[in-house]
Every structure is written in C-alpha cells, then in structure tokens.
Scaffold this motif. Structure first.
Motif, mmCIF file in Angstrom:
data_model
loop_
_atom_site.group_PDB
_atom_site.id
_atom_site.type_symbol
_atom_site.label_atom_id
_atom_site.label_comp_id
_atom_site.label_asym_id
_atom_site.label_seq_id
_atom_site.Cartn_x
_atom_site.Cartn_y
_atom_site.Cartn_z
ATOM 1 N N ARG A 118 4.539 -8.759 15.593
ATOM 2 C CA ARG A 118 5.546 -9.309 14.666
ATOM 3 C C ARG A 118 5.051 -10.582 13.963
ATOM 4 O O ARG A 118 5.714 -11.079 13.052
ATOM 5 C CB ARG A 118 6.852 -9.593 15.420
ATOM 6 N N SER A 119 3.903 -11.089 14.371
ATOM 7 C CA SER A 119 3.316 -12.279 13.764
ATOM 8 C C SER A 119 2.136 -11.841 12.892
ATOM 9 O O SER A 119 1.208 -11.203 13.391
ATOM 10 C CB SER A 119 2.830 -13.227 14.863
ATOM 11 N N PRO A 120 2.153 -12.164 11.594
ATOM 12 C CA PRO A 120 1.083 -11.686 10.701
ATOM 13 C C PRO A 120 -0.338 -12.024 11.181
ATOM 14 O O PRO A 120 -1.219 -11.161 11.147
ATOM 15 C CB PRO A 120 1.392 -12.374 9.370
ATOM 16 N N ALA A 121 -0.582 -13.242 11.643
ATOM 17 C CA ALA A 121 -1.937 -13.619 12.063
ATOM 18 C C ALA A 121 -2.368 -12.876 13.330
ATOM 19 O O ALA A 121 -3.509 -12.415 13.437
ATOM 20 C CB ALA A 121 -2.016 -15.130 12.287
ATOM 21 N N HIS A 122 -1.445 -12.735 14.292
ATOM 22 C CA HIS A 122 -1.770 -12.016 15.524
ATOM 23 C C HIS A 122 -1.968 -10.530 15.248
ATOM 24 O O HIS A 122 -2.874 -9.896 15.792
ATOM 25 C CB HIS A 122 -0.663 -12.224 16.571
ATOM 26 N N ARG A 123 -1.110 -9.987 14.396
ATOM 27 C CA ARG A 123 -1.209 -8.577 13.997
ATOM 28 C C ARG A 123 -2.569 -8.314 13.346
ATOM 29 O O ARG A 123 -3.224 -7.306 13.624
ATOM 30 C CB ARG A 123 -0.068 -8.249 13.037
ATOM 31 N N GLU A 124 -2.979 -9.234 12.484
ATOM 32 C CA GLU A 124 -4.266 -9.089 11.805
ATOM 33 C C GLU A 124 -5.412 -9.027 12.813
ATOM 34 O O GLU A 124 -6.338 -8.224 12.670
ATOM 35 C CB GLU A 124 -4.467 -10.265 10.840
ATOM 36 N N ASN A 125 -5.355 -9.862 13.839
ATOM 37 C CA ASN A 125 -6.385 -9.812 14.886
ATOM 38 C C ASN A 125 -6.395 -8.464 15.599
ATOM 39 O O ASN A 125 -7.447 -7.874 15.811
ATOM 40 C CB ASN A 125 -6.158 -10.921 15.918
ATOM 41 N N ILE A 126 -5.222 -7.991 16.004
ATOM 42 C CA ILE A 126 -5.136 -6.730 16.742
ATOM 43 C C ILE A 126 -5.640 -5.563 15.900
ATOM 44 O O ILE A 126 -6.308 -4.661 16.406
ATOM 45 C CB ILE A 126 -3.689 -6.491 17.237
ATOM 46 N N LEU A 127 -5.352 -5.587 14.606
ATOM 47 C CA LEU A 127 -5.708 -4.469 13.733
ATOM 48 C C LEU A 127 -7.026 -4.684 12.977
ATOM 49 O O LEU A 127 -7.333 -3.930 12.054
ATOM 50 C CB LEU A 127 -4.566 -4.202 12.742
ATOM 51 N N ASP A 128 -7.800 -5.664 13.378
ATOM 52 C CA ASP A 128 -9.093 -5.904 12.731
ATOM 53 C C ASP A 128 -10.096 -4.854 13.206
ATOM 54 O O ASP A 128 -10.392 -4.761 14.396
ATOM 55 C CB ASP A 128 -9.586 -7.311 13.077
ATOM 56 N N GLY A 129 -10.608 -4.074 12.273
ATOM 57 C CA GLY A 129 -11.536 -2.994 12.605
ATOM 58 C C GLY A 129 -12.909 -3.458 13.044
ATOM 59 O O GLY A 129 -13.702 -2.655 13.536
ATOM 60 N N GLU A 130 -13.206 -4.735 12.894
ATOM 61 C CA GLU A 130 -14.528 -5.250 13.265
ATOM 62 C C GLU A 130 -14.676 -5.422 14.776
ATOM 63 O O GLU A 130 -15.771 -5.385 15.306
ATOM 64 C CB GLU A 130 -14.782 -6.568 12.517
#
Length: 152
Positions: free
Chosen positions: A117-129
């Motif tokens: 639910r947090s954009p920055a945390h979500r971005e980390n979880i969904l980072d394909g790298e």
C-alpha cells in the motif's frame, strides 16, 4: 514443615520457572523464523502475481537484515539511516533495496500487504532487478521490527 523440605520445594519451583522461560524463548524464536519465511513466501506470491521471478532467500542478506532489525528495535523507532544502507550489502551484491516495518505481531501476508500500500515499498517488492531476499525480525515490547533486504 521441615526446613529441608522447604528448600527442596523452592529449588523445584525455581527450576520449573527457568525451564518455562527457556521453552517460551524457544517458541518465540520459532515464531520469528516462521514469520520470516512467511514474509518471503508472501513477497514471492505478490511478485508471481505480477509476472516477476521469485526471490531466493540469501543467508548473508538475512543475517544483515536481522542485525539491522535489532539496531532499529534498540533505537525505539525505525529508520533507513541509523546506518548507511551500503553497510547491509553483502560483498556478493551489486545493488540493494530495503523495506522496514514496525507494528504489532502480524502475519507475513499482512506485513507484505502493508508494504504494497506504500508506493516506495511496493516499488521495491516489484522491482524486477532483485534476485535475492533477506528478512530479519526483532521484538521490541509488544511490537516487531521487520527488515526486508533485496539484492542483485
């Protein structure tokens, strides 16, 4: 009552208390390990739902996450800057990401859902790298601190 009998009873009571405290610590540690694994599983489930590969649990990353969870718990509040993020990056990583959580005991799904639910945390979880993950948890009073580390 005979004084020797009183001493024997007191010794048995004290020994019983020590055994119960030891057992409760073991259960607490078992719960932490289960929660760490549940966070890894929930993270990989979310990644799979978004067409991303699963992350492999990394021993060194996990140890670094555990250490930093203890640092955050001892400070009384969570922060990415108690120490430089690079201090948590094992030698075998070329980049690193981090999510932090502090709250009441929860399930792995609840913690990952909060991060999503947090954009920055979500971005980390969904980072394909990211290829590897480490989770560390520390208890502080009635709350837990969770550190989720990613690396490539």
């Amino acid at each position: 009552m005979h004084p020797l009998l009183v001493v024997c009873i007191a010794v048995w009571v004290v020994l019983g208390i020590f055994v119960m405290v030891d057992i409760s610590k073991e259960f607490a540690f078992a719960d932490i390990h289960k929660l760490e694994d549940a966070i890894v599983d929930a993270t990989n489930r979310v990644r799979a739902e978004h067409g991303l590969p699963t992350l492999v649990k990394d021993t060194m990353l996990t140890e670094n996450a555990k250490r930093y969870a203890i640092v955050n718990a001892s400070k009384g509040f969570i922060s990415h800057s108690h120490e430089p993020l690079t201090s948590r990056m094992p030698d075998n990583c070329i980049s690193i990401g981090e999510n932090l959580y502090q709250g009441r005991d929860s399930t792995g799904y609840d913690i990952v859902n909060a991060w999503m639910r947090s954009p920055a945390h979500r971005e980390n979880i969904l980072d394909g790298e990211w290829e590897r993950i480490g989770i560390g948890i520390a208890r502080t009073g009635s709350q837990i601190v969770a550190v989720q580390l990613f690396c490539r």
